[in-house]
Scaffold this motif. Structure first.
Motif, PDB file in Angstrom:
ATOM      1  N   PHE A  51      24.850  18.885  22.613  1.00  0.00           N
ATOM      2  CA  PHE A  51      26.310  18.932  22.497  1.00  0.00           C
ATOM      3  C   PHE A  51      26.927  17.605  22.972  1.00  0.00           C
ATOM      4  N   ALA A  52      27.769  17.020  22.135  1.00  0.00           N
ATOM      5  CA  ALA A  52      28.423  15.753  22.488  1.00  0.00           C
ATOM      6  C   ALA A  52      29.477  16.025  23.565  1.00  0.00           C
ATOM      7  N   VAL A  53      29.098  15.759  24.794  1.00  0.00           N
ATOM      8  CA  VAL A  53      29.922  16.150  25.951  1.00  0.00           C
ATOM      9  C   VAL A  53      31.332  15.573  25.871  1.00  0.00           C
ATOM     10  N   LYS A  54      31.464  14.364  25.325  1.00  0.00           N
ATOM     11  CA  LYS A  54      32.795  13.733  25.286  1.00  0.00           C
ATOM     12  C   LYS A  54      33.826  14.578  24.548  1.00  0.00           C
ATOM     13  N   ALA A  55      33.353  15.432  23.623  1.00  0.00           N
ATOM     14  CA  ALA A  55      34.295  16.239  22.841  1.00  0.00           C
ATOM     15  C   ALA A  55      35.066  17.215  23.729  1.00  0.00           C
ATOM     16  N   PHE A  95      20.847  10.339  25.790  1.00  0.00           N
ATOM     17  CA  PHE A  95      21.832   9.353  26.240  1.00  0.00           C
ATOM     18  C   PHE A  95      22.112   8.379  25.099  1.00  0.00           C
ATOM     19  N   SER A  96      23.121   8.704  24.291  1.00  0.00           N
ATOM     20  CA  SER A  96      23.476   7.884  23.126  1.00  0.00           C
ATOM     21  C   SER A  96      24.715   7.061  23.455  1.00  0.00           C
ATOM     22  N   SER A  97      24.505   5.994  24.214  1.00  0.00           N
ATOM     23  CA  SER A  97      25.650   5.183  24.643  1.00  0.00           C
ATOM     24  C   SER A  97      25.665   3.870  23.872  1.00  0.00           C
ATOM     25  N   CYS A 139      15.991   4.900  18.954  1.00  0.00           N
ATOM     26  CA  CYS A 139      16.824   3.773  18.515  1.00  0.00           C
ATOM     27  C   CYS A 139      17.871   4.255  17.524  1.00  0.00           C
ATOM     28  N   ARG A 140      19.043   3.651  17.640  1.00  0.00           N
ATOM     29  CA  ARG A 140      20.142   3.985  16.738  1.00  0.00           C
ATOM     30  C   ARG A 140      20.146   3.025  15.566  1.00  0.00           C
ATOM     31  N   PHE A 141      20.214   3.583  14.359  1.00  0.00           N
ATOM     32  CA  PHE A 141      20.119   2.798  13.121  1.00  0.00           C
ATOM     33  C   PHE A 141      21.487   2.664  12.478  1.00  0.00           C
ATOM     34  N   ILE A 186      14.644   8.394  15.992  1.00  0.00           N
ATOM     35  CA  ILE A 186      15.594   7.591  15.203  1.00  0.00           C
ATOM     36  C   ILE A 186      16.898   8.366  15.123  1.00  0.00           C
ATOM     37  N   HIS A 187      17.994   7.632  15.241  1.00  0.00           N
ATOM     38  CA  HIS A 187      19.318   8.250  15.298  1.00  0.00           C
ATOM     39  C   HIS A 187      20.276   7.458  14.413  1.00  0.00           C
ATOM     40  N   ALA A 188      21.212   8.131  13.773  1.00  0.00           N
ATOM     41  CA  ALA A 188      22.304   7.422  13.089  1.00  0.00           C
ATOM     42  C   ALA A 188      23.510   8.338  12.964  1.00  0.00           C
ATOM     43  N   ALA A 191      29.117   8.836   9.286  1.00  0.00           N
ATOM     44  CA  ALA A 191      30.443   9.263   8.815  1.00  0.00           C
ATOM     45  C   ALA A 191      30.966  10.344   9.745  1.00  0.00           C
ATOM     46  N   SER A 192      32.267  10.300   9.993  1.00  0.00           N
ATOM     47  CA  SER A 192      32.885  11.175  10.978  1.00  0.00           C
ATOM     48  C   SER A 192      33.661  12.298  10.292  1.00  0.00           C
ATOM     49  N   ASN A 193      33.692  13.472  10.922  1.00  0.00           N
ATOM     50  CA  ASN A 193      34.469  14.609  10.425  1.00  0.00           C
ATOM     51  C   ASN A 193      34.300  14.842   8.927  1.00  0.00           C
ATOM     52  N   SER A 228      22.708  13.294  14.764  1.00  0.00           N
ATOM     53  CA  SER A 228      23.934  12.997  15.509  1.00  0.00           C
ATOM     54  C   SER A 228      25.101  13.924  15.138  1.00  0.00           C
ATOM     55  N   GLY A 229      26.323  13.424  15.275  1.00  0.00           N
ATOM     56  CA  GLY A 229      27.509  14.258  15.014  1.00  0.00           C
ATOM     57  C   GLY A 229      28.006  14.057  13.594  1.00  0.00           C
ATOM     58  N   GLY A 230      29.257  14.367  13.377  1.00  0.00           N
ATOM     59  CA  GLY A 230      29.856  14.037  12.087  1.00  0.00           C
ATOM     60  C   GLY A 230      30.133  15.215  11.175  1.00  0.00           C
ATOM     61  N   THR A 271      20.456  17.359  16.671  1.00  0.00           N
ATOM     62  CA  THR A 271      21.844  17.089  16.290  1.00  0.00           C
ATOM     63  C   THR A 271      22.643  16.807  17.565  1.00  0.00           C
ATOM     64  N   GLU A 272      23.777  16.158  17.389  1.00  0.00           N
ATOM     65  CA  GLU A 272      24.665  15.848  18.533  1.00  0.00           C
ATOM     66  C   GLU A 272      26.082  16.220  18.137  1.00  0.00           C
ATOM     67  N   LEU A 273      26.275  17.473  17.773  1.00  0.00           N
ATOM     68  CA  LEU A 273      27.587  17.866  17.273  1.00  0.00           C
ATOM     69  C   LEU A 273      28.568  18.096  18.410  1.00  0.00           C
ATOM     70  N   GLY A 274      29.781  17.696  18.182  1.00  0.00           N
ATOM     71  CA  GLY A 274      30.849  17.933  19.150  1.00  0.00           C
ATOM     72  C   GLY A 274      31.943  18.749  18.491  1.00  0.00           C
ATOM     73  N   ARG A 275      32.625  18.112  17.544  1.00  0.00           N
ATOM     74  CA  ARG A 275      33.745  18.748  16.850  1.00  0.00           C
ATOM     75  C   ARG A 275      33.352  20.092  16.246  1.00  0.00           C
ATOM     76  N   ALA A 369      37.979  20.340  20.397  1.00  0.00           N
ATOM     77  CA  ALA A 369      37.121  19.162  20.587  1.00  0.00           C
ATOM     78  C   ALA A 369      37.982  17.921  20.440  1.00  0.00           C
ATOM     79  N   HIS A 370      37.704  16.912  21.248  1.00  0.00           N
ATOM     80  CA  HIS A 370      38.492  15.680  21.242  1.00  0.00           C
ATOM     81  C   HIS A 370      39.975  16.010  21.440  1.00  0.00           C
ATOM     82  N   GLY A 371      40.247  17.037  22.217  1.00  0.00           N
ATOM     83  CA  GLY A 371      41.614  17.484  22.499  1.00  0.00           C
ATOM     84  C   GLY A 371      41.957  17.178  23.946  1.00  0.00           C
TER      85      GLY A 371
HETATM   86  C1  LIG Z   1      31.283  11.248  19.259  1.00  0.00           C
HETATM   87  C2  LIG Z   1      29.811  11.313  19.076  1.00  0.00           C
HETATM   88  C3  LIG Z   1      29.196  12.488  18.642  1.00  0.00           C
HETATM   89  C4  LIG Z   1      29.970  13.725  18.255  1.00  0.00           C
HETATM   90  O1  LIG Z   1      30.746  13.517  17.141  1.00  0.00           O
HETATM   91  P1  LIG Z   1      31.534  14.740  16.446  1.00  0.00           P
HETATM   92  O2  LIG Z   1      32.337  14.093  15.379  1.00  0.00           O
HETATM   93  O3  LIG Z   1      32.345  15.373  17.494  1.00  0.00           O
HETATM   94  O4  LIG Z   1      30.490  15.662  15.905  1.00  0.00           O
HETATM   95  C5  LIG Z   1      27.822  12.503  18.554  1.00  0.00           C
HETATM   96  N1  LIG Z   1      27.078  11.417  18.885  1.00  0.00           N
HETATM   97  C6  LIG Z   1      27.638  10.273  19.296  1.00  0.00           C
HETATM   98  C7  LIG Z   1      26.767   9.125  19.653  1.00  0.00           C
HETATM   99  C8  LIG Z   1      29.009  10.175  19.394  1.00  0.00           C
HETATM  100  O5  LIG Z   1      29.570   9.032  19.803  1.00  0.00           O
END
Ligand SMILES: *Cc1c(COP(=O)(O)O)cnc(C)c1O
Length: 423
Positions: A51-55, A95-97, A139-141, A186-188, A191-193, A228-230, A271-275, A369-371
């Motif tokens: 879970f993308a904690v920042k969301a 840790f995807s920073s 690694c992020r691609f 491998i991570h990428a 596209a968002s939302n 990842s997310g998106g 997966t790293e879904l947040g939204r 999310a992101h609120g």
């Molecule tokens: C923001 C982010 C996500 C989550 O994105 P959503 O659009 O909320 O799914 C996942 N991975 C990384 C690296 C991000 O920066």
């Protein structure tokens, strides 16, 4: 039709204890959705959602997701600390920073998390910060160019700051293999939302094919591929929601076409879904407190962009329901505004809504999310409380509202507002 998960009657009860504005989350919806996600990817034995904690960095909500095996995708010290606090550690942390300070690599390794490198220069940075390279690295691609979906919507990876080029990722894998790394990911995030079922399968094809080339040419063991997310949500009532089952099946098809024939049937999908995890299951509840008639009709509410920034910074659409008037005609046109001294502080512009009376409660949809997490303190505005509507219908406070004392806490050499603040 978008329907709030709370009624006017429920809100009238809740505000007796917790005044507006507040964010409220729907535990039942959250649980149903995470179950559906896990089921959609159950064909892959190693599947894990980070879970993308920042969301929505709320430990109570992180705990609910963790019950279903979800880990955390972190990208800052605070997010790592939150994960640790709820008992999410080890390989349950991704840790995807980016633009990462060295002490955060060290902190991630201390918790046993997986480091996902945004850049090839970070190999050395990790060695320096941690003292060695962990056995598992990701690694992020970034393939560059444009990423175009068949509905015409595109994103522009070539213009984004994230990730490594293909040549860099080959080089990074060779270097890290030589230095003793054993398992690679491998991570990428291209596209968002995306509100289409084809994004993940398209991304999977790009990453799976890259994984096959990397495994063949560098001889590394690719242990996981992180999509990842998106995956997006339908913010507008006329949009059709993604079907996570169709998405899971789409990824499975590509997996069977690309990875299985290459003898890579042991690759785990992450997966790293947040939204997608929380967006629709949170609402911002606010009360109409002012009306103004000038060149336009304005409704002033007691929330502002400090509570939900997306409309102000992206012009994002958030659907609004006037509670108790769900079936009334939307025959009035309003701008719904907050109180910041910023003209962009509007939750809606030229929005058709039922006639609003002072005291009406407005439910601003899809704020889960992101609120709250994007909230800020401009104009000295305070971040609101977060409430959880539990499955039995009761409400639990999962974060109290900020007070003026919180706001002034970093100026503790002054005695501010002692005459004004009674708390
Ligand atoms: C923001 C982010 C996500 C989550 O994105 P959503 O659009 O909320 O799914 C996942 N991975 C990384 C690296 C991000 O920066």
């Amino acid at each position: 039709m978008k329907k709030p998960f709370v009624t006017k009657e429920q809100i009238e009860e809740i505000v007796k204890t917790y005044p507006t504005p507040f964010h409220i989350y729907d535990e039942r919806g959250i649980r149903e959705n995470v179950r559906a996600l896990c089921e959609a990817f159950s064909w892959n034995p190693g599947f894990k959602e980070y879970f993308a904690v920042k969301a929505t960095p709320n430990p109570f909500l992180m705990q609910i997701l963790h019950e279903y095996g979800c880990g955390c995708d972190c990208s800052s010290m605070a997010e790592l600390a939150l994960s640790e606090a709820v008992g999410i550690t080890g390989k349950d942390i991704m840790f995807s920073s980016n633009d990462t300070p060295p002490e955060e690599f060290a902190c991630c390794e201390k918790l046993g998390g997986i480091i996902n490198l945004d850049d090839i220069t970070h190999i050395e940075a990790v060695e320096k910060a941690v003292g060695y390279l962990p056995k598992t690295m990701s690694c992020r691609f970034n393939p560059g160019g444009l990423f175009v979906l068949s509905n015409g919507i595109m994103d522009n990876p070539g213009d984004s700051k994230y990730g490594m080029t293909e040549a860099q990722i080959f080089e990074a894998f060779r270097i890290m293999k030589e230095k003793g790394v054993e398992h690679f990911g491998i991570h990428a995030f291209l596209a968002s939302n995306t509100v289409t079922n084809e994004y993940y399968p398209m991304l999977a094809k790009v990453l799976f094919e890259l994984a096959v080339r990397l495994a063949k040419e560098t001889g590394v063991h690719v242990a996981f591929i992180n999509l990842s997310g998106g995956i997006g949500i339908p913010y507008r009532p006329d949009q059709e929601a993604n079907d996570i089952r169709v998405i899971g099946e789409g990824v499975r098809k590509v997996y069977e076409e690309v990875l299985i024939p290459a003898g890579m049937g042991d690759v785990a999908i992450y997966t790293e879904l947040g939204r997608f995890m929380l967006g629709p299951y949170g609402g911002l509840v606010t009360r109409a407190i002012n009306e103004k008639h000038t060149y336009k009709e304005y409704i002033g509410v007691d929330a502002c962009a400090a509570n939900l920034m997306r409309p102000a910074i992206y012009g994002a659409y958030h659907h609004i329901t006037v509670l108790g008037k769900e079936d009334a005609d939307c025959d009035h046109m309003y701008d719904v505004t907050g109180s910041l001294c910023e003209n962009c502080d509007k939750f809606a512009v030229d929005r058709k809504l039922p006639a609003i009376d002072m005291g009406d409660y407005l439910f601003i949809h899809d704020a889960g999310a992101h609120g709250h997490s994007m909230g800020y303190n401009y104009n000295g505005k305070l971040r609101s409380a977060e409430l959880l509507l539990q499955e039995d219908g009761s409400v639990r406070l999962i974060r109290r509202a900020e007070t003026l004392n919180d706001y002034f806490a970093t100026l503790d050499c002054f005695e501010i507002g002692k005459k004004l603040i009674r708390q």
